[in-house]
Design an enzyme around this catalytic site. Structure first.
Site, PDB file in Angstrom:
ATOM      1  N   TYR A  16       0.823  -1.163  -0.058  1.00 27.52           N
ATOM      2  CA  TYR A  16       0.056  -0.279   0.028  1.00 27.52           C
ATOM      3  C   TYR A  16       0.922   1.237  -0.001  1.00 27.52           C
ATOM      4  O   TYR A  16       0.477   2.214  -0.383  1.00 27.52           O
ATOM      5  CB  TYR A  16      -1.007  -0.189   1.297  1.00 27.52           C
ATOM      6  CG  TYR A  16      -2.222  -1.091   1.254  1.00 27.52           C
ATOM      7  CD1 TYR A  16      -1.418  -2.317   1.356  1.00 27.52           C
ATOM      8  CD2 TYR A  16      -3.335  -0.845   0.899  1.00 27.52           C
ATOM      9  CE1 TYR A  16      -2.651  -3.435   1.292  1.00 27.52           C
ATOM     10  CE2 TYR A  16      -4.169  -1.833   1.117  1.00 27.52           C
ATOM     11  CZ  TYR A  16      -3.973  -3.211   1.144  1.00 27.52           C
ATOM     12  OH  TYR A  16      -4.795  -4.021   1.141  1.00 27.52           O
ATOM     13  N   ASP A  57      -1.918 -18.622   1.546  1.00 26.23           N
ATOM     14  CA  ASP A  57      -3.145 -19.246   1.067  1.00 26.23           C
ATOM     15  C   ASP A  57      -3.698 -20.462   2.076  1.00 26.23           C
ATOM     16  O   ASP A  57      -4.873 -20.593   2.067  1.00 26.23           O
ATOM     17  CB  ASP A  57      -2.529 -20.186  -0.265  1.00 26.23           C
ATOM     18  CG  ASP A  57      -1.031 -20.606  -0.043  1.00 26.23           C
ATOM     19  OD1 ASP A  57      -0.468 -20.401   0.825  1.00 26.23           O
ATOM     20  OD2 ASP A  57      -0.629 -21.194  -1.055  1.00 26.23           O
ATOM     21  N   ASP A  94      -5.650  -7.494   5.184  1.00 23.42           N
ATOM     22  CA  ASP A  94      -7.005  -6.821   4.504  1.00 23.42           C
ATOM     23  C   ASP A  94      -7.951  -7.892   4.042  1.00 23.42           C
ATOM     24  O   ASP A  94      -8.924  -7.780   4.448  1.00 23.42           O
ATOM     25  CB  ASP A  94      -6.457  -6.083   3.289  1.00 23.42           C
ATOM     26  CG  ASP A  94      -7.597  -5.002   2.883  1.00 23.42           C
ATOM     27  OD1 ASP A  94      -8.707  -5.292   3.312  1.00 23.42           O
ATOM     28  OD2 ASP A  94      -7.349  -4.315   1.770  1.00 23.42           O
TER      29      ASP A  94
END
Ligand code: NAD
Length: 375
Positions: A142, A226, A250
């Protein structure tokens, strides 16, 4: 009597409605002592833009810096959507997070037994769920550079974002997560993608070092992101505290929050670094937005905001007994079948925002009396 200064930034849409109910809880606790909560208000978001021409006025920043903790409702709404990006309500929220250095985002995902049916997962998978996701909030893809989209000489467009963390950034978020694990089930799972991303390989090593040297009593594990996503829906109760970077956090925190089934029930906290004087910037807010579709109609569920107050009591003021009282009062009310529209079930009694707030205060009063008698 100790006094704690709370700044309330009610914001837009349902923000003022849900904050009003949460303020009642703080005022009730204030009246009982031993801590007095001194509440003040400032503008943020669209409400601030309408009055001052900016979504994040300097007075709000000054008041925020002085407060012992901040309670935020929500910001945003269609009224401000056509404004220039720099004037949008959301800039107020990003601005306050940045100015106060709120690098740690805490998102609990808790399933109240009474609402286990509201989850899209089976009751036996989610009943009794109580996990905490700690997301790093100020680094990673970000904020890393280089970033942007460029056009190469042959006309091909190339988009770039950079995953970047420094070891002090990893260490400080790891310490927040370890400290939380210490107060909870003493288990921490750090999530990365160390098999393919060097940044997160470094993340894993740094977290392990902190665990080995400073938190030997916490059971630390590591998991690839994952697999973590899969485990969160397969068997979420295996986790206690999870810690991860901005982008993985997030996604995983949204996934975990939906295990609980309702946006109106989810609190959050954003914390800064603890200063030498022991003071730590802290902002507490519901996960949901300003819900313009139901704003001003007494329909919003105030529980996420009231649970945010419970987090404030726990994490800013070490008032665990009072935090438990608030949480138990909510369970008590849900147990009696009292529901706002978003969590309505067959046979339950539907109430509005104010009535839900009042029912929670009444339950706090009842439980407080029972507990005082027993003590
Ligand atoms: P939202 O969370 O506001 O609403 C999504 C849906 O959930 C709506 O149907 C709403 O009615 C319902 N809902 C939300 N909170 C509820 C509650 N407490 N009780 C009952 N129902 C509830 O998300 P959105 O519609 O995507 O966004 C609306 C506005 O809020 C946008 O301007 C967005 O930018 C802003 N937003 C702000 C924040 C924040 O302030 N932290 C977070 C998310 C969205």
């Amino acid at each position: 009597m100790t006094t704690k200064n709370i700044l309330v930034l009610a914001g837009d849409g349902i923000g003022p409605e849900v904050c009003k109910e949460a303020e009642k809880v703080l005022n009730w606790l204030s009246a009982k002592g031993p801590v007095k909560f001194n509440l003040s208000h400032a503008l943020l978001g669209g409400a601030a833009y309408d009055k001052t021409g900016t979504p994040f006025p300097t007075e709000t920043l000054e008041a925020a810096k002085k407060a012992d903790a901040i309670l935020l409702g929500a910001v945003g709404g269609p009224k401000w959507e056509s404004l220039d990006y720099s004037k949008r309500p959301e800039r107020g929220l990003l601005g306050i997070r940045k100015e106060l250095g709120l690098f740690a985002n805490l998102r609990p995902a808790m399933v109240f037994d009474e609402l286990a049916e509201a989850s899209t997962l089976k009751r036996e998978v989610v009943a009794g769920l109580d996990i905490m996701i700690v997301r790093e909030l100020t680094g990673d893809l970000y904020f890393g550079t280089p970033r942007g989209v460029e056009t190469l000489p042959d006309g091909t467009r190339r988009g770039i974002n950079t995953m970047v963390y420094t070891s002090p950034e990893v260490q400080r978020i790891a310490r927040v997560a370890f400290d939380l694990a210490k107060k909870r089930g003493k288990k921490l799972c750090s999530v990365d993608k160390a098999n393919v991303l060097e940044t997160t390989e470094m993340w894993r090593e740094e977290v392990q070092k902190i665990g080995d040297t400073e938190y030997k009593d916490i059971q630390l594990s590591h998991m690839y992101v994952d697999n973590a996503a899969m485990q969160l829906v397969r068997n979420p109760r295996q986790f206690d505290v999870m810690v991860t970077g901005n982008i993985f956090g997030d996604i995983l925190s949204d996934c975990a929050s939906m295990l609980t089934g309702s946006l109106g029930m989810l609190p959050s906290a954003s914390l800064g670094a603890r200063g030498k004087d022991g003071k730590q910037a802290a902002l507490y807010e519901p996960v949901h937005g300003s819900a313009p579709d139901i704003a001003g109609k007494n329909l919003a569920n105030p529980i996420a905001t009231i649970l945010s107050v419970a987090m404030m009591l726990k994490y800013s003021f070490d008032m665990n007994k009072e935090a438990t009282l608030v949480e138990d009062a909510i369970k008590h009310v849900l147990g009696k079948g009292i529901r706002t529209g978003d969590i309505m079930q067959d046979g339950a009694k539907k109430v509005g925002t104010t009535e839900m707030g009042e029912a929670i205060i009444a339950a706090m009063e009842t439980l407080h009396k029972e507990r005082s008698k027993a003590a």
